[in-house]
Design a protein around this motif. Structure first.
Motif, PDB file in Angstrom:
ATOM      1  N   LEU A 137       0.652  -1.147   0.051  1.00 16.10           N
ATOM      2  CA  LEU A 137      -0.017   0.163   0.038  1.00 16.10           C
ATOM      3  C   LEU A 137       0.900   1.299   0.111  1.00 16.10           C
ATOM      4  CD1 LEU A 137      -2.338   1.463   0.432  1.00 16.10           C
ATOM      5  CD2 LEU A 137      -2.770   0.519   2.762  1.00 16.10           C
ATOM      6  N   ILE A 138       0.679   2.063  -0.907  1.00 15.06           N
ATOM      7  CA  ILE A 138       1.425   3.438  -1.114  1.00 15.06           C
ATOM      8  C   ILE A 138       0.342   4.337  -0.547  1.00 15.06           C
ATOM      9  CG2 ILE A 138       2.358   4.856  -2.611  1.00 15.06           C
ATOM     10  CD1 ILE A 138       3.002   1.434  -3.355  1.00 15.06           C
ATOM     11  N   LYS A 139       0.822   5.293   0.354  1.00 15.77           N
ATOM     12  CA  LYS A 139      -0.002   6.468   0.282  1.00 15.77           C
ATOM     13  C   LYS A 139       0.938   7.956   0.164  1.00 15.77           C
ATOM     14  CE  LYS A 139      -2.665   6.663   4.099  1.00 15.77           C
ATOM     15  NZ  LYS A 139      -2.871   6.455   5.550  1.00 15.77           N
ATOM     16  N   ILE A 140       0.157   8.916  -0.501  1.00 11.33           N
ATOM     17  CA  ILE A 140       0.870  10.080  -0.666  1.00 11.33           C
ATOM     18  C   ILE A 140      -0.217  11.422  -0.395  1.00 11.33           C
ATOM     19  CG2 ILE A 140       1.874  11.490  -2.485  1.00 11.33           C
ATOM     20  CD1 ILE A 140       2.518   8.999  -4.105  1.00 11.33           C
ATOM     21  N   THR A 141       0.494  12.101   0.412  1.00  8.20           N
ATOM     22  CA  THR A 141      -0.241  13.268   0.825  1.00  8.20           C
ATOM     23  C   THR A 141       0.269  14.571   0.204  1.00  8.20           C
ATOM     24  OG1 THR A 141      -1.051  12.500   2.944  1.00  8.20           O
ATOM     25  CG2 THR A 141      -0.881  14.878   2.599  1.00  8.20           C
ATOM     26  N   SER A 142      -0.236  15.290  -0.610  1.00 15.28           N
ATOM     27  CA  SER A 142       0.173  16.458  -1.498  1.00 15.28           C
ATOM     28  C   SER A 142      -0.610  17.587  -1.551  1.00 15.28           C
ATOM     29  CB  SER A 142       0.845  15.954  -2.773  1.00 15.28           C
ATOM     30  OG  SER A 142       1.057  16.944  -3.390  1.00 15.28           O
ATOM     31  N   ARG A 143      -0.343  18.620  -0.641  1.00 12.52           N
ATOM     32  CA  ARG A 143      -1.037  19.681  -0.505  1.00 12.52           C
ATOM     33  C   ARG A 143      -0.107  20.840  -0.656  1.00 12.52           C
ATOM     34  NH1 ARG A 143      -5.260  17.773   2.510  1.00 12.52           N
ATOM     35  NH2 ARG A 143      -5.001  15.550   2.868  1.00 12.52           N
ATOM     36  N   ASP A 144      -0.874  21.696  -1.470  1.00  8.78           N
ATOM     37  CA  ASP A 144      -0.194  23.280  -1.723  1.00  8.78           C
ATOM     38  C   ASP A 144      -0.596  23.954  -0.661  1.00  8.78           C
ATOM     39  OD1 ASP A 144       0.894  22.238  -3.984  1.00  8.78           O
ATOM     40  OD2 ASP A 144      -0.260  23.160  -5.490  1.00  8.78           O
ATOM     41  N   PRO A 145      -0.032  25.075  -0.336  1.00  7.95           N
ATOM     42  CA  PRO A 145      -0.079  25.754   0.848  1.00  7.95           C
ATOM     43  C   PRO A 145      -1.263  26.925   0.443  1.00  7.95           C
ATOM     44  CG  PRO A 145       1.943  26.842  -0.131  1.00  7.95           C
ATOM     45  CD  PRO A 145       1.581  25.445  -0.675  1.00  7.95           C
ATOM     46  N   GLU A 146      -1.489  27.521  -0.856  1.00 10.80           N
ATOM     47  CA  GLU A 146      -2.620  28.437  -1.024  1.00 10.80           C
ATOM     48  C   GLU A 146      -3.181  28.088  -2.446  1.00 10.80           C
ATOM     49  OE1 GLU A 146      -3.989  30.354   1.052  1.00 10.80           O
ATOM     50  OE2 GLU A 146      -2.467  30.713   2.470  1.00 10.80           O
ATOM     51  N   PRO A 147      -4.436  28.387  -2.908  1.00 10.35           N
ATOM     52  CA  PRO A 147      -4.739  28.103  -4.110  1.00 10.35           C
ATOM     53  C   PRO A 147      -4.262  28.954  -4.949  1.00 10.35           C
ATOM     54  CG  PRO A 147      -6.374  28.958  -2.735  1.00 10.35           C
ATOM     55  CD  PRO A 147      -5.457  28.831  -1.907  1.00 10.35           C
ATOM     56  N   GLN A 151     -16.503  26.498 -13.396  1.00 10.99           N
ATOM     57  CA  GLN A 151     -16.330  26.661 -14.806  1.00 10.99           C
ATOM     58  C   GLN A 151     -15.430  25.993 -15.605  1.00 10.99           C
ATOM     59  OE1 GLN A 151     -15.205  30.996 -15.422  1.00 10.99           O
ATOM     60  NE2 GLN A 151     -15.022  30.809 -13.158  1.00 10.99           N
ATOM     61  N   TYR A 152     -14.327  25.619 -15.195  1.00  9.18           N
ATOM     62  CA  TYR A 152     -13.259  24.992 -15.929  1.00  9.18           C
ATOM     63  C   TYR A 152     -13.398  23.554 -15.634  1.00  9.18           C
ATOM     64  CZ  TYR A 152     -11.652  29.767 -15.837  1.00  9.18           C
ATOM     65  OH  TYR A 152     -11.743  31.171 -15.804  1.00  9.18           O
ATOM     66  N   ASP A 153     -14.240  23.191 -15.280  1.00 10.40           N
ATOM     67  CA  ASP A 153     -14.586  21.484 -14.970  1.00 10.40           C
ATOM     68  C   ASP A 153     -13.477  20.870 -14.218  1.00 10.40           C
ATOM     69  OD1 ASP A 153     -15.515  19.154 -15.540  1.00 10.40           O
ATOM     70  OD2 ASP A 153     -14.525  18.728 -17.403  1.00 10.40           O
ATOM     71  N   ASP A 154     -13.131  21.600 -13.266  1.00  9.93           N
ATOM     72  CA  ASP A 154     -11.789  21.054 -12.324  1.00  9.93           C
ATOM     73  C   ASP A 154     -12.419  21.141 -10.960  1.00  9.93           C
ATOM     74  OD1 ASP A 154      -9.261  20.578 -11.672  1.00  9.93           O
ATOM     75  OD2 ASP A 154      -8.463  22.486 -12.432  1.00  9.93           O
ATOM     76  N   VAL A 155     -11.648  20.338 -10.102  1.00 12.00           N
ATOM     77  CA  VAL A 155     -11.687  20.130  -8.571  1.00 12.00           C
ATOM     78  C   VAL A 155     -10.552  20.887  -8.023  1.00 12.00           C
ATOM     79  CG1 VAL A 155     -13.339  18.499  -8.855  1.00 12.00           C
ATOM     80  CG2 VAL A 155     -11.028  17.764  -8.506  1.00 12.00           C
ATOM     81  N   ASP A 156     -10.758  21.250  -6.589  1.00 11.12           N
ATOM     82  CA  ASP A 156      -9.548  21.490  -5.773  1.00 11.12           C
ATOM     83  C   ASP A 156      -8.993  20.478  -4.763  1.00 11.12           C
ATOM     84  OD1 ASP A 156     -11.263  21.891  -4.104  1.00 11.12           O
ATOM     85  OD2 ASP A 156     -11.538  24.153  -4.672  1.00 11.12           O
ATOM     86  N   THR A 157      -9.758  19.543  -4.635  1.00 12.09           N
ATOM     87  CA  THR A 157      -9.621  18.494  -3.477  1.00 12.09           C
ATOM     88  C   THR A 157      -9.868  17.322  -4.165  1.00 12.09           C
ATOM     89  OG1 THR A 157     -10.347  20.065  -1.862  1.00 12.09           O
ATOM     90  CG2 THR A 157      -9.985  18.005  -1.080  1.00 12.09           C
ATOM     91  N   ALA A 158      -8.868  16.180  -3.939  1.00 11.45           N
ATOM     92  CA  ALA A 158      -9.129  14.970  -4.754  1.00 11.45           C
ATOM     93  C   ALA A 158      -8.478  13.721  -4.221  1.00 11.45           C
ATOM     94  CB  ALA A 158      -8.701  15.073  -6.041  1.00 11.45           C
ATOM     95  N   ILE A 168      -3.448   8.580  -3.272  1.00 10.87           N
ATOM     96  CA  ILE A 168      -3.068   9.714  -3.193  1.00 10.87           C
ATOM     97  C   ILE A 168      -4.287  10.970  -2.842  1.00 10.87           C
ATOM     98  CG2 ILE A 168      -2.025  11.926  -4.779  1.00 10.87           C
ATOM     99  CD1 ILE A 168      -1.247   9.303  -6.507  1.00 10.87           C
ATOM    100  N   ASP A 169      -3.921  11.894  -1.951  1.00 10.01           N
ATOM    101  CA  ASP A 169      -4.754  12.942  -1.635  1.00 10.01           C
ATOM    102  C   ASP A 169      -4.345  14.349  -2.292  1.00 10.01           C
ATOM    103  OD1 ASP A 169      -3.741  12.401   1.227  1.00 10.01           O
ATOM    104  OD2 ASP A 169      -4.466  14.431   1.069  1.00 10.01           O
ATOM    105  N   ASN A 170      -4.739  15.168  -2.803  1.00 10.26           N
ATOM    106  CA  ASN A 170      -4.384  16.509  -3.105  1.00 10.26           C
ATOM    107  C   ASN A 170      -5.405  17.707  -2.697  1.00 10.26           C
ATOM    108  OD1 ASN A 170      -2.919  16.700  -6.604  1.00 10.26           O
ATOM    109  ND2 ASN A 170      -1.879  15.356  -4.484  1.00 10.26           N
ATOM    110  N   SER A 171      -4.907  18.530  -1.876  1.00  9.86           N
ATOM    111  CA  SER A 171      -5.718  19.813  -1.759  1.00  9.86           C
ATOM    112  C   SER A 171      -4.830  20.815  -2.383  1.00  9.86           C
ATOM    113  CB  SER A 171      -5.876  19.926  -0.442  1.00  9.86           C
ATOM    114  OG  SER A 171      -6.173  21.228  -0.157  1.00  9.86           O
TER     115      SER A 171
END
Lengths: 337, 337, 337, 337
Positions: free
Chosen positions: C148-158, C207-214, C228-231
């Motif tokens: 099992l591989i787990k990756i957390t990757s979050r940017d500080p600000e949008p 409007q750009y068919d995108d998400v910010d948390t996945a 993988i989780d991204n924020s």
């Protein structure tokens, strides 16, 4: 089943009593005595199912059913009860210190020896999972010979002035636990003591010739050196850490924390404080301590902490006070010879 | 003083029984029933001072002195006893799960509702100091709205194949705790479930249509998303961590460790492992759980974990299995409507 | 001494240029080209002692003194320059991604192959001391097979909306790094992709068919699974952690912190935040990356990250988008066959 | 642009030289001198683009283009070069210690004062991100008055006997850094020194009247007390930690580790060791130190570490040796008056 009598039903006595009822295997609390037998204390005893409830400790000493006593009374009565218990052929668990007077301590130890009863002194920190674990690593020899012992010991808040007045001073009242811990971790006797101290927290204690912040350096028979720092007011909780540096590396323990939660925001990261004070930090150690006492009775083995430990820690405390006053290293042999 | 009857005196029943005797305020264990009433169980009851010891649960239900029951029997009897207890107007603490069958769960919950008795389901992790603390931080709103919940939950060693066979599968048997935790942390209901899984540890479980390593992603009504990973064999202990990322930051908890000792040598630095398994990690939580049950009875307040919690977690587990099989996101509404 | 030409003197180009001047052994920066050759860029080049400063990349490609190029221009020009560099027989370091179009990526890789020049893609995180260390522990086999591989990757600000608009979406723009990391850690190719996502931070990106948390779950050829989780907005800094759970235990890394200071008061204990963003966290990795590129040229060995890595990560990103849209697991083979 | 001349191109000189070339803003290295001008040193200077390469420091002192010098020669030449530089009206960065002789130190400081040139002494640890951060927290007053300063400082491996022979002893050679750190953290002068020491690691140093393990307690003018422990052989790396306990709480720093990786198996949990030695730990501090020197020249502000700091640390070191020998507390005033 070892039958225990308890002398003194104050805070520490009730703590042990509750622990015995809940956790201790191989023993039961059969009797308590307390000269100020309050309704509250009576109720507590009744709740625990203890039916022998006395004002006089004598009644416990004279009860042939009682195998051993736990002396949990006020400090100034420890040695007296210890000697009476010994005379009555009861095994003895005595809260620290046995006495503040060296001669009295020696007399008490001799009484126990002469009566051929077992004696354990309640240095509870030796039974803390972490400190004990550190001592075991040192003792195992896996890191080689110890070079340097460091002990940090800070109370969360300063005691009231009235307490300080009768406490015997920071070395005898507070650092005595650390002197015992130092001997425990080093596995060796202290030979030299060098102290400095300061009043940083409670100006009023100057009148009692005491300090509230102190550093004591030690030399041990086995060549190790050590240092203890004490503060009466850490503010952030009970700071209790030990380190032993040895030939091949070091072993240390970190504070027990109130929880394992971490909160991260743009303003910073917050983690928990150390547990607040000794009732929280040494909660489990109080159980382990009495269980070890009972086990040593059941198995007829040596007590894990003996009269000598009670004696040596007071010697070191006295040497520290002399060092503080005279600004010089004091040899333990100056006191013992 | 609430009088409790216990249905089932196996491992978990005795754990609760010992805790009640030692720690629980406001209640006492009055009776136990167990169809396989072993000598060992009888001795245990006697040691606790419980005199009403039965083979049949009926004797507890019929005893007008009993206020509430703790259903600690085997899983397949939970819903049956729950309904009987409700009929007998006893308040109910039921170990999880109420049942594996949705209809039976609903029936049981309805029985309790109809009888106007309180019902609590034993999701013990909600009472863990750290997980509860994380949930409280989220609930306080100090970090804003939750975005992402992460739960790591790994057992130290895989269960025997015979256990897996009757367990109902990893989602119902093991991850059900995490589904409840996810709802608890998010403060919101799960709406969508997406699962993947693999057999990494115990090839033999393929015959039971089960996996031993799984990742389940969740969507919640409040817009948060979440992910749980489960493994049947972490090897290094019981890995139990939760994280909640919110608008303004994150709150997480770290594993409880066996001690706080650090050993440093030229070969590396060694610290302690996580506590071994749930009896160590959730030791205090088991006490807090029953105390909260008793308090809710004493104060006539809402149960901290209700029948709905028992129901929703099973819905999610079933959705996860469908998702695993069909390789698609499953809406909870597919099951509830 | 390898002579390097740099295509594009923007933020990332200058970062590499400064690193080459300061740290890289065996290579020097000989030329730069940038179509928008600002005075600022000219000054920067002059400060570094680079005398060949061009508007057109062609001048670098046509310079027989240049051994290799670093393509640091805007993303939409990567594949074009890559093919031109290949044609000119220059070895190539190309910032990620090669292209957002699979056909273009394949064409570019083929161009490099046909020209027999070495090609490295700049997945800088592989050169992070901690992530690389985790990968090495996995690869060593000391923990057995990965589960099992787990990756957390979050940017500080949008990022600003204008950025999101042209970014290609969270999977191609941001999580692509994690897809590469997942393959690197697992030591195996991804076969199945399952994604969920949500708009939690920036409503306008709908409007750009995108998400910010996945959250994206993965299956690998070798039987491992991963998540993988991204924020786009952790707020507390750059949250970059990986975990690999294997047969015999787990290896993980924790965030790099801004410092190692701890402040304890009665109000709590404060520690440092993670380093702010990729320029801080991957500062040393940027140096190691280019050094490895140069070393592979000097020693004529295989590039540590190749064209295939650039290709596979885009496949996974595309599969993730389809999975998000269609709420089902997507096989990589659906895209490659 | 400040033009710097470097006296001594050994290990520490080249370290500073490389840092100046790579990182330092506002200054350039213009000249070096070294009496043993090896080919290796010449090559190093050439690589850096330094064209003025001399055997004699005089050539630097006589060069009107040079604004300031960095004295990086052997310890016994520091004060001589310092005085010559002052005479030549060059600003001075001098590696610690200025001299081992108090009179010489005073003479050197006076020379700089008389010549009205700026003088900085290279106590590099003050520029470490963590130690500096701790000092800033103390200085900010947010924790109130300092009560207790603790410094742990251990080298990884013992130096060769030949080194010990000429080192001046553990207090002057090694703990001098910690004496300066203690003054820096306390924001106050030391008034009393109490030392104990032991030979635990290298029996052969007895012949040089030195110890390899030492504990020194301090009192400060502002009422704080402090303690430093030194060991010549930690074995597990470079143990560099400071703690300051104040009125309202404590601030401390933890060791910098080689990485942030954690490996967990049934045999235990392994984390990284501290960075190996000062070149790793104080790598960034060496840059910050010279940048601060240059900035103080550019902005004509006070040097962050002055001649007085070089003087006081030697006084404390000498007091520590007397205390060790005479087993008593030594007042700094005994030496200064």
């Amino acid at each position: 089943m070892i039958k225990l009598g308890m002398i003194g039903a104050g805070r520490i006595g009730r703590l042990h009593g509750d622990n015995i009822a809940r956790f201790i295997k191989g023993a039961k609390l059969e009797a308590i005595s307390d000269p100020y037998l309050t309704d509250d204390a009576k109720q507590w005893a009744a709740d625990l199912g203890v039916t022998k409830v006395y004002k006089e400790a004598d009644e416990i000493f004279n009860d042939p059913e009682i195998d051993a006593v736990l002396i949990c009374s006020s400090t100034d009565t420890h040695s007296k009860y210890l000697m009476e218990a010994a005379k009555a052929k009861k095994h003895i668990f005595c809260e620290k210190p046995i006495d503040l007077d060296i001669a009295r301590i020696k007399e008490a130890i001799k009484a126990a020896d002469d009566a051929d009863v077992k004696l354990m002194v309640g240095f509870v920190r030796r039974f803390d999972r972490d400190h004990k674990g550190v001592a075991q690593v040192v003792k195992s020899g896996q890191l080689g010979k110890p070079h340097l012992i460091k002990i940090t010991s800070r109370d969360p808040e300063p005691p009231p002035l009235e307490y300080v007045k009768v406490s015997g001073g920071i070395f005898t009242d507070m650092m005595i636990h650390d002197f015992d811990m130092a001997r425990f971790l080093a596995g060796s006797e202290v030979t030299e003591v060098t102290a400095i101290g300061q009043i940083c927290i409670t100006p009023g204690i100057a009148q009692y010739d005491d300090v509230d912040t102190a550093i004591v350096s030690l030399k041990f028979e086995n060549g190790a050196i050590g240092v203890i720092d004490n503060s009466r007011a850490a503010r952030y909780g009970y700071d209790q850490r030990v380190e032993v540096h040895c030939d091949k590396g070091a072993v240390l323990d970190e504070n027990n924390l109130e929880n394992h939660i971490k909160i991260s925001t743009k303003d910073g990261v917050e983690i928990a404080k150390p547990t607040w004070f000794f009732l929280q930090r040494y909660n489990d150690a109080f159980v382990a301590e009495v269980q070890d006492f009972v086990d040593a009775l059941v198995n007829d083995t040596q007590m894990p902490v003996g009269g000598i430990d009670g004696l040596m820690s007071v010697y070191i405390a006295q040497a520290a006070k002399i060092s503080l006053d005279e600004k010089r290293t004091v040899l333990i042999s100056e006191l013992t010879e």
